[in-house]
Design an enzyme around this catalytic site. Structure first.
Site, PDB file in Angstrom:
ATOM      1  N   CYS A 170       0.631  -1.162  -0.453  1.00  0.00           N
ATOM      2  CA  CYS A 170       0.032   0.127   0.346  1.00  0.00           C
ATOM      3  C   CYS A 170       0.977   1.460   0.279  1.00  0.00           C
ATOM      4  CB  CYS A 170      -0.647  -0.170   1.405  1.00  0.00           C
ATOM      5  SG  CYS A 170       0.034   0.154   3.247  1.00  0.00           S
ATOM      6  N   GLU A 230      -1.941   0.581  -4.537  1.00  0.00           N
ATOM      7  CA  GLU A 230      -2.248  -0.537  -3.660  1.00  0.00           C
ATOM      8  C   GLU A 230      -1.266  -1.047  -5.100  1.00  0.00           C
ATOM      9  OE1 GLU A 230      -3.575  -3.566  -0.443  1.00  0.00           O
ATOM     10  OE2 GLU A 230      -3.537  -0.996  -0.728  1.00  0.00           O
TER      11      GLU A 230
END
Length: 334
Positions: free
Chosen positions: A293, A326
């Protein structure tokens, strides 16, 4: 430059093929939202740390948006409900069921418990009541969802992927990256978001996670789905390193590393990325599935894995209109 251009500029030093971007709708995408409560409003902070007072939140899933004004109205008209209330958290699922957590800075009275039970029935939501060393729930501490054909469980204080539109796409992409599987080691497995769907692809999975609540959710899902080839172990990534150094843990429940034939390792670390010690044990594997992330720590870690190349990669816009990206990738030995 926008976040995608910045990512392409950096990734081009390591990977030259075209990278697919999985976009999300820019509103109504969040399964999970957390707010403060102040001045009869939901509160949160913007990027400049200014406090925002809200009655609703357009980025929340529609099911959450629907209940937010009604819940706020009921809280604001009750002195007992609003007194010392400082946080209101929402979670939703694929069936539009709602779990709300009300967190208080006071001892919880029987009167407040009864008020919350009535509120739960009125709005048809599960409410978890929390204060220091206290928890009470109106129906269950677990919220059940479905991923692929599997039942998964979350509580109000364990991690769950937030974007309702991209979750299944991320799981599908991970499955597409698997070739010639034997056994899988998974670090930071959480509640089993990837673990459960991958149980069809691997002979065995050693699923490690340090969070107690997430571990309980995974065990509950294994029982519900009657899955036998996933072996959960409540151990941290640092303890996995110790495991590879020969240390024994009762939390392995009698399983040893020698009972596995690992072909892949999957890591989904927090924003801080991987430690150098974890990176060292990843070098024991031919295939590394790295979900990140945080592009900054992802690139840092990939550069430390010099023996590997990025074989496949896609990016997912989990939080539209923010700087967050992401990454789902497969690293393979050169």
């Amino acid at each position: 430059m926008n976040k995608f251009d910045l990512f392409y500029e950096e990734i081009s030093k390591r990977y030259l093929d075209i990278i697919h971007i999985n976009l999300s709708p820019s509103s109504s995408f969040r399964y999970r939202c957390e707010f403060g409560y102040k001045h009869n409003s939901y509160t949160m902070y913007d990027n400049q740390k200014n406090i925002l007072y809200l009655k609703n939140f357009k980025y929340a899933a529609n099911s959450i948006q629907k209940v937010m004004p009604d819940l706020l109205f009921e809280i604001n008209r009750s002195l007992d409900l609003k007194d010392k209330l400082f946080q209101i958290n929402f979670r939703s699922n694929d069936l539009n069921k709602i779990m709300v957590t009300l967190i208080y800075h006071k001892n919880i009275s029987n009167k407040l418990i009864d008020l919350v039970k009535s509120l739960s029935k009125l709005l048809n939501i599960n409410i978890i009541l929390r204060s220091k060393n206290f928890i009470n729930f109106t129906s269950s501490k677990f919220l059940e969802s479905t991923i692929d054909e599997y039942k998964v469980y979350q509580t109000d204080n364990c991690f769950y992927q937030p974007n309702k539109y991209l979750l299944n796409k991320m799981i599908t992409k991970v499955k597409q990256m698997i070739e010639f599987p034997n056994d899988l080691l998974e670090l930071y497995c959480g509640i089993g978001t990837f673990t459960l769907p991958l149980s069809k692809y691997f002979n065995q999975i050693l699923a490690t996670e340090s969070n107690r609540e997430a571990n309980k959710c995974l065990i509950k899902a294994l029982e519900k789905n009657q899955i036998k080839n996933i072996h959960p172990a409540r151990i941290s990534s640092d303890e996995v390193v110790m495991l590879f150094d020969g240390k024994k843990f009762n939390r392995m429940h009698g399983k040893s590393l020698s009972s596995f034939n690992f072909s892949h390792v999957l890591v989904d670390p927090p924003r801080s990325g991987l430690t150098k010690e974890v990176i060292q044990i990843l070098k024991e594997f031919k295939n590394i599935i790295y979900i990140s992330c945080n592009p900054k720590t992802y690139f840092r870690d990939v550069d430390l894995l010099k023996e590997y190349k990025i074989n496949k990669i896609e990016i997912f816009d989990q939080f539209p209109n923010t700087e967050h990206i992401e990454i789902v990738s497969l690293l393979s030995l050169r």
